[in-house]
Scaffold this active site. Sequence first.
Site, mmCIF file in Angstrom:
data_model
loop_
_atom_site.group_PDB
_atom_site.id
_atom_site.type_symbol
_atom_site.label_atom_id
_atom_site.label_comp_id
_atom_site.label_asym_id
_atom_site.label_seq_id
_atom_site.Cartn_x
_atom_site.Cartn_y
_atom_site.Cartn_z
ATOM 1 C CG HIS A 18 20.586 40.179 49.934
ATOM 2 N ND1 HIS A 18 21.914 40.548 50.015
ATOM 3 C CD2 HIS A 18 19.883 41.334 49.874
ATOM 4 C CE1 HIS A 18 22.019 41.849 49.993
ATOM 5 N NE2 HIS A 18 20.810 42.366 49.915
ATOM 6 C CD GLU A 93 16.841 47.778 49.994
ATOM 7 O OE1 GLU A 93 15.794 48.299 50.467
ATOM 8 O OE2 GLU A 93 17.700 47.200 50.687
#
Length: 222
Positions: A18, A93
């Site tokens: 990202h 994550e």
Amino acid sequence: MTNIPNTGQSCRICLVRHGETAWNAEHRLQGHIDIPLNETGLAQAEATAKRLDETAQRFGALYCSDLQRTRQTAAAIVRRQGLTAVHDERLRERHYGFFQGLTYDEAEQRHPEFYRRFKSREVAFSFPECGESLAVFAERVHSALHDIARRHTGSSVLVVTHGGVLDIARRLATGEPLDTPRRFPIPNAALNWIAHRDGAWTLLAWADEAHLAGALDELPNA
């Protein structure tokens, strides 16, 4: 590398971390906390989408984690390529337990022994307060990537995800053990390519950031 050609029945996966967030800039552990992109991150997302367009990269599918920093990054590509983003929680994550929300320096100062175990990449170490071990984290990432590769044999797929996931993916493609120090970059919004063919993974290209200016790589195991 401007173009990664498809070969036979392989599945090529382009992994994108990202774009930048305020917490990236502060060297703060995000984990599962849902932090949006900052202005730099939004610009990086657009630059990545434009780069893929300019190099004529086309994808059969786009997957991303369900956290907004990946969804915002993927949205720029979706607009240009006409894809629908498939959200998969397995692409989140790593969960850092009670480290989440702390800077790396704060985590080291407040919890020196836990930080030592984290930085040494102790595979079985789980963070207190629902955190994951590297082994459990790697298992869910492997599961997601294998499922994507099986679904899209003979095609190219874009996966927008997180730095920790990219660390696991590169080790999967190269055979590097989980407990070795990270000696490769994982910049925000760079392009990283792996491929799956006949049950085996290979690394095609890594950390292509020609379209970016000074992308961060703030993770501690460099």
